[in-house]
Motif scaffolding. Structure first.
Motif, PDB file in Angstrom:
ATOM      1  N   LYS A 134      34.197 -13.238 -22.459  1.00 56.25           N
ATOM      2  CA  LYS A 134      32.663 -13.609 -22.585  1.00 56.25           C
ATOM      3  C   LYS A 134      32.870 -15.216 -23.004  1.00 56.25           C
ATOM      4  CE  LYS A 134      28.139 -12.924 -24.107  1.00 56.25           C
ATOM      5  NZ  LYS A 134      27.016 -11.965 -24.645  1.00 56.25           N
ATOM      6  N   ARG A 135      34.023 -15.360 -24.021  1.00 59.79           N
ATOM      7  CA  ARG A 135      33.982 -16.916 -24.607  1.00 59.79           C
ATOM      8  C   ARG A 135      35.365 -17.481 -24.136  1.00 59.79           C
ATOM      9  NH1 ARG A 135      31.945 -12.966 -27.753  1.00 59.79           N
ATOM     10  NH2 ARG A 135      30.324 -13.100 -29.372  1.00 59.79           N
ATOM     11  N   ALA A 136      35.802 -16.867 -23.157  1.00 58.93           N
ATOM     12  CA  ALA A 136      37.163 -17.470 -22.732  1.00 58.93           C
ATOM     13  C   ALA A 136      37.095 -18.110 -21.358  1.00 58.93           C
ATOM     14  CB  ALA A 136      38.341 -16.390 -22.849  1.00 58.93           C
ATOM     15  N   THR A 137      36.175 -17.397 -20.439  1.00 57.80           N
ATOM     16  CA  THR A 137      36.298 -18.155 -19.024  1.00 57.80           C
ATOM     17  C   THR A 137      34.786 -17.911 -18.429  1.00 57.80           C
ATOM     18  OG1 THR A 137      37.210 -17.459 -16.806  1.00 57.80           O
ATOM     19  CG2 THR A 137      36.884 -15.813 -18.440  1.00 57.80           C
ATOM     20  N   PRO A 138      34.366 -18.995 -17.754  1.00 57.26           N
ATOM     21  CA  PRO A 138      33.197 -18.821 -16.836  1.00 57.26           C
ATOM     22  C   PRO A 138      33.158 -17.706 -15.880  1.00 57.26           C
ATOM     23  CG  PRO A 138      34.434 -20.835 -16.284  1.00 57.26           C
ATOM     24  CD  PRO A 138      35.280 -20.259 -17.356  1.00 57.26           C
ATOM     25  N   GLN A 139      34.340 -16.833 -15.596  1.00 54.88           N
ATOM     26  CA  GLN A 139      34.288 -15.975 -14.866  1.00 54.88           C
ATOM     27  C   GLN A 139      34.296 -14.680 -15.513  1.00 54.88           C
ATOM     28  OE1 GLN A 139      34.693 -15.988 -11.223  1.00 54.88           O
ATOM     29  NE2 GLN A 139      34.239 -18.245 -11.647  1.00 54.88           N
ATOM     30  N   ASN A 140      33.787 -14.833 -16.758  1.00 53.80           N
ATOM     31  CA  ASN A 140      33.823 -13.603 -17.725  1.00 53.80           C
ATOM     32  C   ASN A 140      32.880 -12.485 -17.050  1.00 53.80           C
ATOM     33  OD1 ASN A 140      31.255 -14.752 -17.626  1.00 53.80           O
ATOM     34  ND2 ASN A 140      31.427 -15.637 -19.708  1.00 53.80           N
ATOM     35  N   ILE A 141      31.878 -12.661 -16.350  1.00 54.09           N
ATOM     36  CA  ILE A 141      31.061 -11.645 -15.798  1.00 54.09           C
ATOM     37  C   ILE A 141      31.635 -11.035 -14.447  1.00 54.09           C
ATOM     38  CG2 ILE A 141      29.562 -13.048 -14.256  1.00 54.09           C
ATOM     39  CD1 ILE A 141      28.615 -10.343 -16.923  1.00 54.09           C
ATOM     40  N   VAL A 142      32.484 -11.729 -13.859  1.00 53.77           N
ATOM     41  CA  VAL A 142      33.122 -11.316 -12.731  1.00 53.77           C
ATOM     42  C   VAL A 142      34.485 -10.196 -12.950  1.00 53.77           C
ATOM     43  CG1 VAL A 142      34.506 -12.229 -10.840  1.00 53.77           C
ATOM     44  CG2 VAL A 142      32.559 -13.539 -11.464  1.00 53.77           C
ATOM     45  N   ILE A 143      35.190 -10.688 -13.805  1.00 45.72           N
ATOM     46  CA  ILE A 143      36.199  -9.869 -14.176  1.00 45.72           C
ATOM     47  C   ILE A 143      35.702  -8.575 -15.294  1.00 45.72           C
ATOM     48  CG2 ILE A 143      38.555  -9.894 -15.684  1.00 45.72           C
ATOM     49  CD1 ILE A 143      38.551 -12.768 -15.053  1.00 45.72           C
ATOM     50  N   GLY A 144      34.927  -9.207 -16.126  1.00 44.18           N
ATOM     51  CA  GLY A 144      34.268  -7.865 -17.033  1.00 44.18           C
ATOM     52  C   GLY A 144      33.523  -6.805 -16.305  1.00 44.18           C
ATOM     53  N   GLY A 145      32.961  -7.442 -14.975  1.00 47.48           N
ATOM     54  CA  GLY A 145      32.136  -6.459 -14.301  1.00 47.48           C
ATOM     55  C   GLY A 145      32.937  -5.348 -13.870  1.00 47.48           C
ATOM     56  N   ALA A 146      34.007  -5.225 -13.840  1.00 51.83           N
ATOM     57  CA  ALA A 146      34.600  -4.032 -13.566  1.00 51.83           C
ATOM     58  C   ALA A 146      34.466  -2.666 -14.363  1.00 51.83           C
ATOM     59  CB  ALA A 146      36.468  -4.257 -13.332  1.00 51.83           C
ATOM     60  N   ALA A 147      34.171  -2.976 -15.539  1.00 52.81           N
ATOM     61  CA  ALA A 147      33.637  -1.925 -16.377  1.00 52.81           C
ATOM     62  C   ALA A 147      32.489  -1.519 -16.364  1.00 52.81           C
ATOM     63  CB  ALA A 147      33.761  -2.417 -18.009  1.00 52.81           C
ATOM     64  N   GLY A 148      31.464  -2.484 -15.829  1.00 55.61           N
ATOM     65  CA  GLY A 148      30.090  -1.936 -15.476  1.00 55.61           C
ATOM     66  C   GLY A 148      29.967  -1.209 -14.283  1.00 55.61           C
ATOM     67  N   ALA A 149      30.734  -1.567 -13.386  1.00 56.79           N
ATOM     68  CA  ALA A 149      30.869  -1.006 -12.085  1.00 56.79           C
ATOM     69  C   ALA A 149      31.620   0.412 -12.049  1.00 56.79           C
ATOM     70  CB  ALA A 149      31.640  -1.853 -10.692  1.00 56.79           C
ATOM     71  N   ALA A 150      32.192   1.047 -13.081  1.00 53.11           N
ATOM     72  CA  ALA A 150      32.814   2.222 -13.161  1.00 53.11           C
ATOM     73  C   ALA A 150      31.894   3.387 -13.017  1.00 53.11           C
ATOM     74  CB  ALA A 150      33.954   2.165 -14.213  1.00 53.11           C
ATOM     75  N   PRO A 151      30.737   3.423 -13.414  1.00 57.46           N
ATOM     76  CA  PRO A 151      30.161   4.691 -13.708  1.00 57.46           C
ATOM     77  C   PRO A 151      29.840   5.420 -12.408  1.00 57.46           C
ATOM     78  CG  PRO A 151      28.844   2.853 -14.971  1.00 57.46           C
ATOM     79  CD  PRO A 151      30.072   2.366 -14.484  1.00 57.46           C
ATOM     80  N   PRO A 152      29.611   4.777 -11.173  1.00 55.98           N
ATOM     81  CA  PRO A 152      29.831   5.777 -10.211  1.00 55.98           C
ATOM     82  C   PRO A 152      31.101   6.665  -9.795  1.00 55.98           C
ATOM     83  CG  PRO A 152      28.771   3.849  -9.512  1.00 55.98           C
ATOM     84  CD  PRO A 152      29.313   3.682 -10.924  1.00 55.98           C
ATOM     85  N   VAL A 153      32.210   5.939 -10.095  1.00 59.86           N
ATOM     86  CA  VAL A 153      33.614   6.511 -10.163  1.00 59.86           C
ATOM     87  C   VAL A 153      33.574   7.731 -11.201  1.00 59.86           C
ATOM     88  CG1 VAL A 153      35.957   6.356 -10.216  1.00 59.86           C
ATOM     89  CG2 VAL A 153      34.560   4.616  -9.050  1.00 59.86           C
ATOM     90  N   LEU A 154      33.094   7.489 -12.387  1.00 62.63           N
ATOM     91  CA  LEU A 154      33.055   8.640 -13.462  1.00 62.63           C
ATOM     92  C   LEU A 154      32.271   9.690 -13.064  1.00 62.63           C
ATOM     93  CD1 LEU A 154      32.380   6.073 -16.518  1.00 62.63           C
ATOM     94  CD2 LEU A 154      34.558   6.742 -15.600  1.00 62.63           C
ATOM     95  N   GLY A 155      31.078   9.568 -12.322  1.00 56.67           N
ATOM     96  CA  GLY A 155      30.059  10.657 -12.069  1.00 56.67           C
ATOM     97  C   GLY A 155      31.024  11.445 -10.898  1.00 56.67           C
ATOM     98  N   TRP A 156      31.725  10.791 -10.166  1.00 56.34           N
ATOM     99  CA  TRP A 156      32.599  11.180  -8.840  1.00 56.34           C
ATOM    100  C   TRP A 156      33.572  12.239  -9.280  1.00 56.34           C
ATOM    101  CZ3 TRP A 156      31.618  10.469  -3.553  1.00 56.34           C
ATOM    102  CH2 TRP A 156      32.551  11.255  -2.573  1.00 56.34           C
ATOM    103  N   THR A 157      34.404  11.507 -10.326  1.00 58.88           N
ATOM    104  CA  THR A 157      35.418  12.317 -10.929  1.00 58.88           C
ATOM    105  C   THR A 157      35.131  13.330 -11.753  1.00 58.88           C
ATOM    106  OG1 THR A 157      35.822  10.762 -12.906  1.00 58.88           O
ATOM    107  CG2 THR A 157      36.761  10.090 -10.807  1.00 58.88           C
ATOM    108  N   ALA A 158      33.980  13.339 -12.275  1.00 57.29           N
ATOM    109  CA  ALA A 158      33.397  14.304 -13.023  1.00 57.29           C
ATOM    110  C   ALA A 158      33.265  15.678 -12.417  1.00 57.29           C
ATOM    111  CB  ALA A 158      32.077  14.037 -13.521  1.00 57.29           C
ATOM    112  N   VAL A 159      33.079  15.529 -11.134  1.00 58.45           N
ATOM    113  CA  VAL A 159      32.593  16.767 -10.230  1.00 58.45           C
ATOM    114  C   VAL A 159      33.635  16.832  -9.262  1.00 58.45           C
ATOM    115  CG1 VAL A 159      31.250  17.481  -8.350  1.00 58.45           C
ATOM    116  CG2 VAL A 159      30.205  16.466 -10.217  1.00 58.45           C
ATOM    117  N   SER A 160      34.394  15.882  -8.833  1.00 53.14           N
ATOM    118  CA  SER A 160      35.504  16.183  -7.673  1.00 53.14           C
ATOM    119  C   SER A 160      36.995  15.919  -8.265  1.00 53.14           C
ATOM    120  CB  SER A 160      35.253  15.608  -6.499  1.00 53.14           C
ATOM    121  OG  SER A 160      33.908  16.282  -5.933  1.00 53.14           O
TER     122      SER A 160
END
Length: 295
Positions: A134-160
């Motif tokens: 967040k404090r290092a690069t203007p691409q912060n939200i692009v790179i860090g967005g991977a963490a926020g995009a994980a929940p659908p995968v977490l839900g999937w792996t929880a079941v299958s």
């Protein structure tokens, strides 16, 4: 030491964000099971609790790290930490508690794969993004967005588990591409505040014109990426129709931002629409999955 109220502790959890995260995770759980079958109810409940608490934990750590920034921004200066309603140590204890209970729930009642992926996502958002990117690069939200995009995968792996996880990755990709235009619209609306606290968001470092162009390009890409579940045979015509309409409307907002550089109200409306966009898209995925068995 004054004990914080429950409402102040919950305010640290960013419950609206957690609700959106939970929605994408739960849809991932249901999509992991072929229609007309439903996932195990106890498994859905356990995974929902675990993922939600881990997400809330990450939000608390975000509050702790950003306390000084939050105190200087009108959007965030009423939060519990800047207001002194919760101390830093109390927030840290609360965040650790939520994280341990959430991860413990996943490990005890779900599976190790989901626990590990959830932990990685928590670290990615709370530490890698909030503390460094967040404090290092203007691409912060692009790179860090991977963490926020994980929940659908977490839900999937929880079941299958990892079975069919390539389909979950399509959901990950949608949220990943959605994140930059979603957040950059907010950053345009709040650009002066980000300048004041010296956070290198894209509008601050590269200017509003460049950011508007990036929003437009990412929105076009999002419209294309959102078609992948249909093209991969994961969803049908109902989803295709809904996501096309939603994507075109999002694109219209992005074009308005591009063509009206001095109107920051459009950026705010785009930000608000982007939230509804993601909610409706995932709702369409779920409805499309089960519509044939509806009475």
């Amino acid at each position: 030491m004054i004990m914080p109220s429950i409402s102040d502790l919950l305010a640290l959890c960013k419950l609206k964000v957690v609700a959106l995260i939970l929605l994408t995770a739960v849809v991932g759980m249901f999509l992991a099971v072929p229609a007309p079958y439903l996932p195990n109810g106890f498994l859905v409940l356990s995974a929902s609790i675990g993922i939600s608490m881990a997400a809330a934990s990450a939000a608390v750590f975000n509050h702790v790290v950003d306390e000084q920034i939050d105190a200087q921004m009108s959007r965030t200066n009423k939060r519990p930490l800047p207001q002194g309603k919760v101390s830093r140590n109390q927030a840290l204890v609360w965040g650790v508690f939520l994280g341990l209970v959430g991860l413990g729930t996943l490990q005890l009642f779900v599976n190790t794969v989901t626990t590990v992926l959830t932990f990685v996502s928590l670290i990615g958002y709370a530490i890698i993004y909030t503390l460094y990117l967040k404090r290092a690069t203007p691409q912060n939200i692009v790179i860090g967005g991977a963490a926020g995009a994980a929940p659908p995968v977490l839900g999937w792996t929880a079941v299958s588990g990892t079975q069919g996880i390539e389909y979950a990755c399509l959901l990950f990709l949608i949220v990943f591409i959605w994140t930059p235009p979603h957040f950059w619209a907010l950053a345009i609306h709040r650009v002066e505040e980000y300048k004041k606290v010296d956070v290198p968001m894209l509008p601050v470092t590269h200017g509003l014109a460049y950011t508007r162009t990036q929003i437009l390009l990412y929105t076009v890409l999002l419209l294309l990426v959102s078609l992948l579940p249909y093209l991969a045979g994961m969803s049908g015509l109902i989803y295709l129709a809904v996501t096309t309409v939603l994507g075109i409307k999002f694109l219209m907002y992005a074009i308005k931002i591009y063509n009206n550089p001095d109107d920051k109200r459009i950026a705010w409306r785009t930000f608000m629409y982007s939230i509804n966009y993601l909610m409706l898209l995932f709702a369409a995925l779920l409805f499309d999955h089960y519509w044939l068995i509806l009475p």
